[in-house]
Scaffold this motif. Structure first.
Motif, mmCIF file in Angstrom:
data_model
loop_
_atom_site.group_PDB
_atom_site.id
_atom_site.type_symbol
_atom_site.label_atom_id
_atom_site.label_comp_id
_atom_site.label_asym_id
_atom_site.label_seq_id
_atom_site.Cartn_x
_atom_site.Cartn_y
_atom_site.Cartn_z
ATOM 1 N N PHE A 26 -7.335 5.342 0.994
ATOM 2 C CA PHE A 26 -6.395 4.269 1.321
ATOM 3 C C PHE A 26 -6.762 2.976 0.609
ATOM 4 C CE2 PHE A 26 -5.049 0.688 3.992
ATOM 5 C CZ PHE A 26 -3.676 0.909 3.985
ATOM 6 N N GLU A 27 -8.066 2.705 0.482
ATOM 7 C CA GLU A 27 -8.534 1.490 -0.191
ATOM 8 C C GLU A 27 -8.004 1.408 -1.623
ATOM 9 O OE1 GLU A 27 -10.885 -1.141 0.713
ATOM 10 O OE2 GLU A 27 -10.244 -0.500 2.693
ATOM 11 N N LYS A 28 -7.866 2.563 -2.277
ATOM 12 C CA LYS A 28 -7.454 2.607 -3.678
ATOM 13 C C LYS A 28 -5.951 2.401 -3.846
ATOM 14 C CE LYS A 28 -11.108 6.015 -4.487
ATOM 15 N NZ LYS A 28 -11.398 7.413 -4.889
ATOM 16 N N THR A 29 -5.206 2.499 -2.757
ATOM 17 C CA THR A 29 -3.748 2.409 -2.852
ATOM 18 C C THR A 29 -3.216 1.008 -2.535
ATOM 19 O OG1 THR A 29 -3.236 2.921 -0.524
ATOM 20 C CG2 THR A 29 -3.683 4.783 -2.005
ATOM 21 N N PHE A 89 -5.425 -5.505 4.219
ATOM 22 C CA PHE A 89 -5.678 -4.079 4.421
ATOM 23 C C PHE A 89 -7.059 -3.622 3.970
ATOM 24 C CE2 PHE A 89 -1.077 -4.628 3.789
ATOM 25 C CZ PHE A 89 -0.612 -4.094 4.973
ATOM 26 N N LYS A 90 -7.698 -4.352 3.082
ATOM 27 C CA LYS A 90 -8.987 -3.906 2.554
ATOM 28 C C LYS A 90 -10.058 -3.846 3.649
ATOM 29 C CE LYS A 90 -8.794 -4.917 -2.387
ATOM 30 N NZ LYS A 90 -8.895 -3.495 -2.677
ATOM 31 N N ARG A 99 -7.361 -7.202 12.717
ATOM 32 C CA ARG A 99 -6.443 -7.074 11.592
ATOM 33 C C ARG A 99 -5.428 -5.955 11.831
ATOM 34 N NH1 ARG A 99 -10.432 -5.918 7.052
ATOM 35 N NH2 ARG A 99 -8.657 -6.106 5.638
ATOM 36 N N MET A 100 -5.887 -4.864 12.421
ATOM 37 C CA MET A 100 -4.969 -3.775 12.750
ATOM 38 C C MET A 100 -3.924 -4.254 13.757
ATOM 39 S SD MET A 100 -7.469 -0.477 13.187
ATOM 40 C CE MET A 100 -8.755 -0.110 11.987
ATOM 41 N N TYR A 141 0.867 -1.179 0.000
ATOM 42 C CA TYR A 141 0.000 0.000 0.000
ATOM 43 C C TYR A 141 0.904 1.229 0.000
ATOM 44 C CZ TYR A 141 1.435 0.440 4.854
ATOM 45 O OH TYR A 141 2.192 0.578 5.975
ATOM 46 N N PHE A 142 0.303 2.403 -0.093
ATOM 47 C CA PHE A 142 1.018 3.653 0.157
ATOM 48 C C PHE A 142 -0.002 4.693 0.589
ATOM 49 C CE2 PHE A 142 -0.395 4.018 -4.219
ATOM 50 C CZ PHE A 142 -0.797 5.352 -4.340
ATOM 51 N N VAL A 143 0.456 5.715 1.278
ATOM 52 C CA VAL A 143 -0.400 6.843 1.651
ATOM 53 C C VAL A 143 0.125 8.051 0.888
ATOM 54 C CG1 VAL A 143 -1.258 8.325 3.496
ATOM 55 C CG2 VAL A 143 -0.830 5.891 3.945
ATOM 56 N N ALA A 144 -0.696 8.610 0.005
ATOM 57 C CA ALA A 144 -0.292 9.753 -0.809
ATOM 58 C C ALA A 144 -0.026 10.966 0.085
ATOM 59 C CB ALA A 144 -1.373 10.074 -1.836
#
Length: 279
Positions: free
Chosen positions: A119-122, A132-133, A267-268, A87-90
Motif C-alpha cells: 500500500f505504501e508504494k501506491t 496515508f504514509k 489518522r485512520m 492511492y489505490f489497492v491493486a
C-alpha cells in the motif's frame, strides 16, 4: 443495510471471542487497522466502478472486472484511481482477495503483510501523501506478535477471524450513512478505556469529550481545532460533528501524539470521517 447497533454488537462479540491473551487496548489496533484496510479496498473498487461506468454488479463480478482491466491497462488504470483517491489497492492485494483465499484454504498471514507493505508504494506523491504514509507500520499492526497466537497456525486463525468480521460489510456505503463512523468511535471508546495502563496514558471519557466539543462548537468563526494530547482523535471527531457542513469544509484538524501506533489510529479515524489531517 446493517444498523449501527448490529455492527457494534458484532464488533464487541468478535473482540470478546478472539482477543485471547492480548490486552484489549492492543487488540483494538488490529481490529481498527484491518477495518480501515477494508475501507481502502472498497473505496478502490467503488472508484473503479465509477471510472469504468459499470452499473450494479456483484462484488465478485466487480473484482473480476477490476482484475481484467488492470491486466489490460496496467499503470494507466492505477494512475486514474490514484488521481481520485491519492492511492489505490491493486487487485492482488484487495481485502476481498484475502477473503477469497480464506474460503479456498489458501490464506497465509504473509499475504496480509505483503498487502499492507505494498500500500505504501501506491500512494501518490503529493502534498497530501502524508495522510496515508506509514498507516500500517509494524508498530501499529505487527502480524508476528505472539499475542495473536504462539505459533503461525494460531496467528493465521486469529487474523482470519478478524478478516471475516468485516468481510460482508460495504464500508463505503456505511461511511456515507455515518453508521461506520459511529461504530468506529464506539469500538475506540470501548477498548480505549483500558489503553495506556502501563504507559500512564488515559482516555478522555466520551461524556467529557461531548461537553468540550459543544463548548468549542459555539464559536461560529472556528477555523481550526488543536488537541495537544490527541490520542485516538475522538475529541477532534466529536467537535467536527457539532459543526455545520460549511464550516467543516475549511476546518483544519491538528493534533500531537507521542505514541506512533496511536497517532496512526488518529489518522485512520480522520480518513474515515473525511477530515483533513495535520500532524
Amino acid at each position: 443495510m446493517i444498523t449501527s447497533e448490529e455492527i457494534k454488537s458484532r464488533l464487541w462479540d468478535g473482540a470478546t471471542e478472539l482477543r485471547g491473551s492480548m490486552d484489549a487496548s492492543r487488540y483494538k489496533d488490529y481490529m481498527l487497522g484491518l477495518m480501515f484496510y477494508k475501507f481502502l479496498s472498497d473505496k478502490t473498487l467503488e472508484t473503479f466502478r465509477n471510472t469504468a461506468g459499470l452499473g450494479r454488479i456483484s462484488e465478485s463480478e466487480l473484482v473480476e472486472e477490476y482484475t481484467q482491466n488492470r491486466e489490460e491497462l496496467g499503470e494507466e488504470l492505477d494512475k486514474m484511481i490514484q488521481q481520485v483517491l491519492g492511492y489505490f489497492v491493486a487487485p492482488e492485494y484487495l481485502y476481498q482477495k484475502w477473503v477469497k483465499d480464506i474460503n479456498t484454504g489458501d490464506f497465509e498471514v504473509q499475504k496480509v503483510t505483503d498487502s499492507l507493505n505494498n500500500f505504501e508504494k501506491t500512494i501518490a506523491v503529493t502534498g497530501d501523501s502524508d495522510d496515508f504514509k506509514g498507516l500500517f507500520s509494524s508498530s501499529t499492526l505487527d502480524l508476528t506478535d505472539t499475542a495473536l497466537g504462539s505459533n503461525l497456525n494460531e496467528r493465521n486463525k486469529s487474523i482470519k477471524a478478524l478478516i471475516n468480521l468485516f468481510a460482508d460489510l460495504d464500508m463505503v456505503a456505511l461511511q456515507k450513512s455515518d453508521v461506520l463512523g459511529d461504530a468506529y468511535e464506539y469500538l475506540i471508546g470501548q477498548f480505549a478505556m483500558e489503553s495506556g495502563k502501563k504507559a500512564g496514558e488515559f482516555y478522555t471519557p466520551r461524556q467529557v469529550s461531548e461537553i468540550m466539543a459543544q463548548i468549542a462548537a459555539k464559536n461560529s468563526n472556528i477555523q481550526s481545532i488543536y488537541d495537544p494530547t490527541v490520542g485516538s482523535g475522538s475529541l477532534l471527531l466529536t467537535v467536527g460533528k457539532h459543526l455545520s457542513k460549511e464550516v467543516q469544509k475549511d476546518l483544519s484538524y491538528y493534533g500531537q501524539e507521542k505514541n506512533t501506533a496511536t497517532y496512526n489510529l488518529t489518522r485512520m479515524n480522520c480518513s474515515y470521517m473525511g477530515y483533513v489531517q495535520k500532524r
